[in-house]
Design an enzyme around this catalytic site. Sequence first.
Site, PDB file in Angstrom:
ATOM      1  N   ASP A 197       0.807  -0.794  -0.210  1.00 42.74           N
ATOM      2  CA  ASP A 197      -0.662   0.118  -0.249  1.00 42.74           C
ATOM      3  C   ASP A 197       1.216   1.488   0.093  1.00 42.74           C
ATOM      4  O   ASP A 197       2.346   1.141   0.607  1.00 42.74           O
ATOM      5  CB  ASP A 197      -1.454   0.322   1.618  1.00 42.74           C
ATOM      6  CG  ASP A 197      -2.060   0.383   0.939  1.00 42.74           C
ATOM      7  OD1 ASP A 197      -2.352   1.994   0.083  1.00 42.74           O
ATOM      8  OD2 ASP A 197      -3.459   0.733   1.857  1.00 42.74           O
ATOM      9  N   TRP A 198       0.206   2.099  -0.113  1.00 42.01           N
ATOM     10  CA  TRP A 198       0.946   3.606  -0.597  1.00 42.01           C
ATOM     11  C   TRP A 198       1.975   4.368   0.850  1.00 42.01           C
ATOM     12  O   TRP A 198       1.233   4.284   1.951  1.00 42.01           O
ATOM     13  CB  TRP A 198       0.435   4.796  -1.175  1.00 42.01           C
ATOM     14  CG  TRP A 198       0.283   4.768  -2.359  1.00 42.01           C
ATOM     15  CD1 TRP A 198       0.794   6.230  -3.733  1.00 42.01           C
ATOM     16  CD2 TRP A 198       0.396   3.695  -3.590  1.00 42.01           C
ATOM     17  NE1 TRP A 198       0.648   5.773  -4.783  1.00 42.01           N
ATOM     18  CE2 TRP A 198       0.423   4.199  -5.087  1.00 42.01           C
ATOM     19  CE3 TRP A 198       0.147   2.248  -3.388  1.00 42.01           C
ATOM     20  CZ2 TRP A 198      -0.135   3.563  -6.011  1.00 42.01           C
ATOM     21  CZ3 TRP A 198      -0.133   1.725  -4.423  1.00 42.01           C
ATOM     22  CH2 TRP A 198       0.301   2.115  -5.596  1.00 42.01           C
TER      23      TRP A 198
END
Length: 761
Positions: free
Chosen positions: A272-273
């Site tokens: 995920d970012w």
Amino acid sequence: MFITLVGQAQCQEYNHFPQLSGATISDVVEAMSLEEKALIVVGAGLHSQIATNENGIIGDVKGRVQGATGSTNGLPKFGIPQLIMSDGPAGLRIDPIRDKDSTKTYYATAWPVGILIASFWDTTLIQKVGKALGNEVKEYGIDVHLAPGMNLIRDLLNGRNFEYFSEDPFVSGRVGAAYVKGIQSNGVGSTIKHFVANNQESNRLNVNVNVSERALRELYLKGFEIAIKEAKPLYVMSSYNKVNGTYTPESYDLLTKILRNEWGFEGCVVTDWGGGRDDVAQMKAGNDLIMPGADSKRKAIIDAVKNGTLEMKILDENVARILHVIIQSPSYKNYHFSNSPDLDDHAKLARVAVAESIILLKNDNNILPISQNSKVALFGCASYDTYSGGTGSGEVYSKYKVTIAEGLKNQGFENDQKLESVYLTHIEQDKIDFPRPKKTLGKVRMTPEKEFSMVDIEKAAIDNDFAIITIGRVAGEGKDVEIEEGFNLNELEKKQIKSISEVFHAKGKKLIVIINSGNTIETASWRDYADAILLPWMAGQESGNAIADVLTGSVNPSGKLTVTFPIKYEDVSSSNNFPGIPERRPKEVTYEEGIYVGYRYFNTFNVKPAYEFGYGLSYTRFEYSRLKLSSSKFDNELKVEVTVKNTGKVAGKEIVQLYLSAPAKNIDKPSAELKGFVKTVLLKPGESQTLTMTLRSEQLASFITVRSAWIAEAGDYQVNIGASSEDIKLSKSFTLNNELEVEKVNKVFVPQVQINELKHN
Ligand code: BGC
């Protein structure tokens, strides 16, 4: 155009290097320097502007698709293009206007949010929606769609529940699989996220989830497992949180032992970012791609290989897996995207899909459908400023959204003008006083409700044929929902429902309530005031039109709940352990409810919900008959057949559900679990359809922790066919003579703390 840069011209310039198009992936990997490998496994950065540099790197998101979420680095000397990624799940999230030039626009369709898509329970329709959505992904030049969100709905306060599908892993898995198949049929990649146990927004970046191996296997992993095996998504996004002490992107047990070795996943795992802390541990765990990427991360990987803490062999495997998905991307295939998907056609599909899946919670004395020439007193800010979707990365920028007020007018209803003008002025003023940001994350302001005097309500009741109140709730990434004013209605909302109901009823006129929310809300305290209740969740750009289609009866609603509506929040099994401790910024959350999430809890512990899982009414009635099992003894698989007849007066579709009650001699088990569902075709009055569902050994099995195995206990199993988890119409039993060890798996994710799990027996 950048695409051609990576194409033929570049290849000729670098033709002394093995090309991805001609050589094997391992030849390409072998020819790469350590620095080049680090470029591949770490994304191009949050605000990358690089086009081409001396290394032949292409890392420019903005130049190709503005508003895209991220990109990888291309290496033209090997014919490796850059991958462009963007968010979902309720559509494609890109900037609609580029460089302030509105002569050409890039709007995307705002489809219904995940929880409404799941409410179709019709995998063919979900796949169709996925296909149309995926066409926009492809035609706007995106390679990878960062969706669907497949986390289990553990607690109704999670701010991102609208992006997810269900409290049941079988529904999540089947729906997710259909969505992925549709998207990927376009030749673009889907990313199922957030793997795993990302069930809250409170301190989502760091919270440690303590969960038993059994609950993890049976609930939180199960939906992902089904979707991976059935639809083969090209990407999996690891989550931010830790599970039993380890950040998921750093968990070898999760990403290699379970995902790849047990389930056979062949794609690429992406963070995920900004997820994860230790870049090297991520490589070792099998988290191939670190997004959005930064130089410091590349350096950490290069240093680790140089100082011997990361084997080159492991890095090579990460690179190879990324190249394996790159060769399946539109960018690699030099696809010339049009930037003009057929948005009109997609809008039509969105409208049909929404109208079919709206859930009719109440319809006393069949007051719905209503005639379109009626006069409507339309209350509630969300009637005029309808929430078409949630906020955060799941937000979609569509060309328009049809509010409920507009949808009614479009179909010939006459909305009370005075009310409309009061509301429009009130909403406009609130937006002037509290300007809303263009892109939102976290807590978002909702326009407070307007209070009307009894005199105003009396007048509205005289002037109109019926009343509609829309209860609005927005939600989004970064913030969980509050109990007060989130789940519960506030005092003004309750007071208005009561007054409007009493005044209209005194004149023999009806009240319809519409719930426009991303989360489950409290209904028990006020539902008696309403004659009918519709639940369209957040229904995308066609919200108003589709809701009007249902109100008029031009579409007979056939959606059913994929979550439970409790009477009060305290009835939810996770309520004592949400969002964890300390409450403000929880470091730890312990899933003490174990396997008893959603209906598994309500049904087993006899807690009465307001509306149960699987519930939803229709404008017609259905009769269930002729339940047949292919055998009374289970041997490998069993076919279940049932006939459904439309015994009402209008055409409709029914969702038939199969709940299995398994023997529970050796371990605690829920009273029944959903193991099959199927939606009928549109049945005309009097028409019937015979439906078949198949039970396989794995659906009989539970996870036995001490044996690290999926075991189906010997004994009698009961097949319950129902219109909901509580409304069981027919039952029949079969026997499994001998215990079956369906699958032996790795002993992983042993909790680090003692979990006092809820038990029934
Ligand atoms: C969200 C993901 C999203 C990513 C990129 C993260 O904050 O959790 O769902 O795909 O950002 O926007």
